[in-house]
Design a protein around this motif. Structure first.
Motif, PDB file in Angstrom:
ATOM      1  N   LYS A  29       0.839  -1.217  -0.073  1.00 16.37           N
ATOM      2  CA  LYS A  29       0.076   0.112  -0.105  1.00 16.37           C
ATOM      3  C   LYS A  29       0.943   1.078  -0.007  1.00 16.37           C
ATOM      4  CE  LYS A  29      -3.541   2.656   2.561  1.00 16.37           C
ATOM      5  NZ  LYS A  29      -4.508   2.638   3.750  1.00 16.37           N
ATOM      6  N   PRO A  30       0.752   1.994  -0.994  1.00  9.95           N
ATOM      7  CA  PRO A  30       1.423   3.299  -1.078  1.00  9.95           C
ATOM      8  C   PRO A  30       1.345   4.257   0.507  1.00  9.95           C
ATOM      9  CG  PRO A  30       0.255   3.142  -2.916  1.00  9.95           C
ATOM     10  CD  PRO A  30      -0.261   2.030  -2.212  1.00  9.95           C
ATOM     11  N   GLN A  31       2.263   4.769   0.921  1.00  8.66           N
ATOM     12  CA  GLN A  31       2.256   5.588   2.028  1.00  8.66           C
ATOM     13  C   GLN A  31       1.411   7.157   1.578  1.00  8.66           C
ATOM     14  OE1 GLN A  31       3.445   4.766   5.315  1.00  8.66           O
ATOM     15  NE2 GLN A  31       3.166   2.940   4.238  1.00  8.66           N
ATOM     16  N   GLU A  32       0.624   7.319   2.266  1.00 10.02           N
ATOM     17  CA  GLU A  32      -0.316   8.349   2.124  1.00 10.02           C
ATOM     18  C   GLU A  32      -1.092   8.810   3.280  1.00 10.02           C
ATOM     19  OE1 GLU A  32      -2.965   7.951  -1.254  1.00 10.02           O
ATOM     20  OE2 GLU A  32      -4.560   7.217   0.061  1.00 10.02           O
ATOM     21  N   VAL A  33      -1.500  10.170   3.354  1.00 14.37           N
ATOM     22  CA  VAL A  33      -2.427  10.606   4.447  1.00 14.37           C
ATOM     23  C   VAL A  33      -3.597  10.911   3.842  1.00 14.37           C
ATOM     24  CG1 VAL A  33      -2.623  12.559   6.098  1.00 14.37           C
ATOM     25  CG2 VAL A  33      -0.206  11.649   5.862  1.00 14.37           C
ATOM     26  N   ASP A  34      -4.772  10.446   4.247  1.00 10.71           N
ATOM     27  CA  ASP A  34      -6.007  10.554   3.655  1.00 10.71           C
ATOM     28  C   ASP A  34      -6.759  11.486   4.472  1.00 10.71           C
ATOM     29  OD1 ASP A  34      -5.584   8.560   1.780  1.00 10.71           O
ATOM     30  OD2 ASP A  34      -6.412   6.944   2.826  1.00 10.71           O
ATOM     31  N   VAL A  35      -7.358  12.592   3.862  1.00  8.20           N
ATOM     32  CA  VAL A  35      -8.058  13.727   4.979  1.00  8.20           C
ATOM     33  C   VAL A  35      -9.386  13.965   4.131  1.00  8.20           C
ATOM     34  CG1 VAL A  35      -7.734  15.953   5.387  1.00  8.20           C
ATOM     35  CG2 VAL A  35      -5.643  14.899   4.966  1.00  8.20           C
ATOM     36  N   THR A  36     -10.286  13.798   5.184  1.00  6.00           N
ATOM     37  CA  THR A  36     -11.760  14.202   4.633  1.00  6.00           C
ATOM     38  C   THR A  36     -12.172  15.332   5.211  1.00  6.00           C
ATOM     39  OG1 THR A  36     -12.232  11.772   4.421  1.00  6.00           O
ATOM     40  CG2 THR A  36     -14.146  13.447   4.554  1.00  6.00           C
ATOM     41  N   ILE A  37     -12.750  16.191   4.470  1.00  4.26           N
ATOM     42  CA  ILE A  37     -13.269  17.791   5.076  1.00  4.26           C
ATOM     43  C   ILE A  37     -14.839  17.645   4.414  1.00  4.26           C
ATOM     44  CG2 ILE A  37     -12.969  20.182   4.774  1.00  4.26           C
ATOM     45  CD1 ILE A  37     -10.208  20.040   3.895  1.00  4.26           C
ATOM     46  N   ASP A  38     -15.767  17.732   5.304  1.00  4.63           N
ATOM     47  CA  ASP A  38     -17.009  17.634   5.242  1.00  4.63           C
ATOM     48  C   ASP A  38     -17.556  19.226   5.435  1.00  4.63           C
ATOM     49  OD1 ASP A  38     -19.752  17.202   4.875  1.00  4.63           O
ATOM     50  OD2 ASP A  38     -19.641  15.188   6.028  1.00  4.63           O
ATOM     51  N   LEU A  39     -18.092  19.802   4.102  1.00  6.35           N
ATOM     52  CA  LEU A  39     -18.388  20.954   4.065  1.00  6.35           C
ATOM     53  C   LEU A  39     -20.218  21.076   4.115  1.00  6.35           C
ATOM     54  CD1 LEU A  39     -16.458  22.671   1.399  1.00  6.35           C
ATOM     55  CD2 LEU A  39     -15.941  22.591   3.595  1.00  6.35           C
ATOM     56  N   ASN A  40     -20.789  19.705   4.234  1.00  3.04           N
ATOM     57  CA  ASN A  40     -22.098  19.779   4.419  1.00  3.04           C
ATOM     58  C   ASN A  40     -22.775  19.521   5.708  1.00  3.04           C
ATOM     59  OD1 ASN A  40     -22.787  19.185   1.402  1.00  3.04           O
ATOM     60  ND2 ASN A  40     -21.687  17.276   1.626  1.00  3.04           N
TER      61      ASN A  40
END
Length: 621
Positions: A29-40
């Motif tokens: 699995k590639p190293q990554e930071v997953d970010v979620t921003i919920d504007l709803n």
């Protein structure tokens, strides 16, 4: 960055702890930071952010929100807008979180960490306005949360980092209403109209790409292979991208023609946010540069014509930052520390040359004439002399975050630009007009570029190598030295001298103060009290609180006051003038014949025709 005389953050010294954590390696699995921003889902005017990092091998990690970001030269502590930081393992059980300081949180039992969540407040709501030195965050570097209408995502205000993960991929997913359009230079990899997904190679790239979500109001155009996206948020619909884009397009075509091959961007985004001001809203006006975009904040009440002119001056400055520091910069900028910043010595180049280019290209491309350019330069000379003219610019730059140096920051737009002007003239003289400072920047760009940084202490030697020994002497004498620059000596090289002359007084101005003000809501032009009235205003019979409706049968209001002030410059002695006013709700017509008055002024003018070819190479070459 270009500030319009309003805000710069109060400097405070906070040192955040660094972690020495290790990241677990997973070849699948590639190293990554997953970010979620919920504007709803907005809770108490706050946005929920979730961060999922790769697995850690250590017991503790530290999550940081930036204290400072590139281009602001101000420690703003974005962590003060973060609430309710929580951490969870893969089964949803909470993990202990300890707040270290304003911008940093320690996550315990990091080996089990699966997700961090927190709420983000916006900065616009807390702005008080006022002058430099206030606690406000400079609005173009700030954030806005206006549910269903506008979200200004300067990503450093929403997303933080782990020291160990700054240089791995960040994947950011933004959930939003179908009615909102996200303006950015980032590429949306999600086909849905309800969410956008952006993937960047490192944290710095995420910070470098702001996003504004609002009702779609944008235009696009192409300038010599570069796609321009211009997005506008005008809360009351007073301005639109379509109406303002001709000024922007004209300016950017001129800039591309001026720069030539030095700018290779394929896409550039201009984000314009217009503030209502009287509400909880942005109050720091100007712009902030990025590699492929600019964020701009102005009051919505500015008349369209004036706003167009401001866009030319301010956005042009930011676009020239694609040359420096975005393409030519030191190690301090290449490896920017968002927590314990170390500043470069060369603000004279990053901001000064940029500001100089923003003025020079306008005369070079025929947007202003020579006299207008000279007036700008003499104004900068006057302003620079009011600052500390013996403080070494390199010392000020390196220490700009602390007193007494931070109070001299504004000199980067004054003396910084004048340093560039003098270097430009010196190179022109030594090369018989064939080369100038733009040629130097092209050579430095070829030497370094966006991915290769220079060492601060080696820049002067490199510039001397690429130009002339006299340039090296100038830099050590006037930039790192304490000697004030003899501007008249350098301007004389191109035949320009500071001369006195008789200037016609504006008939509506007394002691540099206009006798007319405006009503922002009604757009009416109102006569000020008697102490502001000029001889002409007394002669024609104007009185305090009169509403000016027409001059010589032409209607004027607050939105066309600039046009009115320009038209009076064409009046001649003896001209018949009529002014239609409303006094006590009754209309009257006042008449008189103009009697012009004069005042002695000074300014830079052509004084030596033998230098004309060198002057033309400087301004037009």
């Amino acid at each position: 960055m270009r500030k319009i005389l309003l805000t710069i953050g109060l400097i405070s010294v906070l040192i955040s702890c660094k972690s020495t954590s290790k990241i677990a390696t997973d070849t699948k699995k590639p190293q990554e930071v997953d970010v979620t921003i919920d504007l709803n889902i907005i809770k108490d005017d706050k946005v929920l952010v979730a961060v999922v990092p790769p697995k850690f091998q250590t017991n503790e990690v530290i999550y940081h929100i930036p204290k400072i970001v590139p281009g602001t030269y101000s420690e703003d502590n974005y962590g003060r807008y973060i609430d309710d930081v929580k951490a969870f393992d893969s089964t949803g059980n909470p993990i202990e979180v300890i707040k270290l300081d304003t911008n940093s949180w320690t996550i315990k039992n990091a080996k089990s960490l699966n997700k961090i969540t927190y709420l983000v407040n916006d900065t616009f709501d807390s702005e008080k306005g006022g002058g430099f030195g206030k606690e406000d965050i400079f609005s173009p570097a700030g954030t806005n949360i206006l549910e269903g209408k506008n979200f200004m995502l300067n990503n450093h205000g929403f997303v933080g980092y782990f020291n160990e993960l700054k240089d791995i991929t960040y994947k950011v997913t933004v959930s939003h209403s179908e009615t909102l359009f996200g303006a950015t230079s980032l590429i949306d990899t999600d086909a849905s109209n309800l969410s956008d997904t952006f993937i960047v190679s490192r944290y710095n790239e995420l910070v470098d790409n702001p996003i504004m979500y609002s009702k779609p109001d944008y235009t696009t155009f192409n300038v010599d292979g570069m796609e321009i996206l211009f997005s506008v948020y005008s809360p009351n619909g007073k301005h639109s991208a379509k109406a303002l884009s001709p000024d922007l397009e004209k300016m950017m075509r001129a800039q591309k023609a001026f720069l030539g091959s030095i700018n290779t961007n394929k896409k550039y985004t201009v984000i314009l946010y217009l503030s209502e001001m009287q509400k909880k809203d942005a109050k720091g006006f100007g712009a902030l540069e990025h590699n492929t975009s600019t964020t701009v904040v102005f009051p919505e009440m500015i008349p369209a014509g004036s706003l167009g002119k401001e866009i030319i001056d301010v956005v042009s400055h930011e676009f020239f930052h694609t040359v420096t520091p975005l393409n030519i910069h030191s190690n301090e900028i290449q490896n920017f520390d968002f927590t314990v910043p170390k500043m470069s010595k060369h603000l004279w180049m990053y901001e000064g040359i940029t500001e100089y280019f923003a003025n020079l290209f306008q005369v070079n491309q025929g947007l202003i004439d020579e006299n207008a350019f000279y007036k700008r330069m003499i104004k900068k000379i006057r302003n620079a002399k009011e600052m500390n003219d013996t403080m070494p610019f390199t010392v000020m730059s390196e220490n700009v975050l602390k007193e007494p140096y931070k109070d001299q920051y504004l000199n980067v737009y004054e003396k910084g630009a004048l340093i560039a002007m003098c270097i430009d003239i010196e190179i022109r003289e030594k090369s018989d007009g064939k080369r100038g400072i733009l040629d130097l920047m092209k050579k430095l760009s070829a030497e370094y570029g966006s991915k290769k940084a220079f060492n601060d202490d080696e820049l002067f030697a490199k510039i001397t190598e690429l130009t002339y020994p006299e340039i090296g002497t100038f830099l050590t004498t006037y930039v790192s030295g304490t000697t004030p620059i003899p501007y008249d000596v350098y301007l004389a090289k191109v035949g320009i001298a500071n001369k006195k002359f008789q200037k016609v007084r504006n008939p509506f101005i007394k002691n540099n103060e206009s006798g007319i003000t405006g009503n922002a809501s009604t757009k009416e032009l109102i006569v000020k009290s008697n102490t502001y009235l000029s001889d002409f205003m007394f002669a024609i019979g104007l009185k305090a609180d009169d509403v000016i409706e027409e001059i010589n049968m032409k209607k004027y209001n607050l939105e066309t006051i600039s046009e009115m002030m320009s038209s009076v410059q064409n009046w001649k002695d003896g001209d018949a003038i009529s002014i239609k006013i409303k006094r006590n709700n009754k209309e009257q017509l006042l008449t008189t014949n103009v009697k012009l008055s004069f005042e002695e002024s000074e300014g830079y003018q052509n004084a030596d025709d033998s230098k004309k070819s060198l002057k033309d190479a400087w301004l037009k070459g």
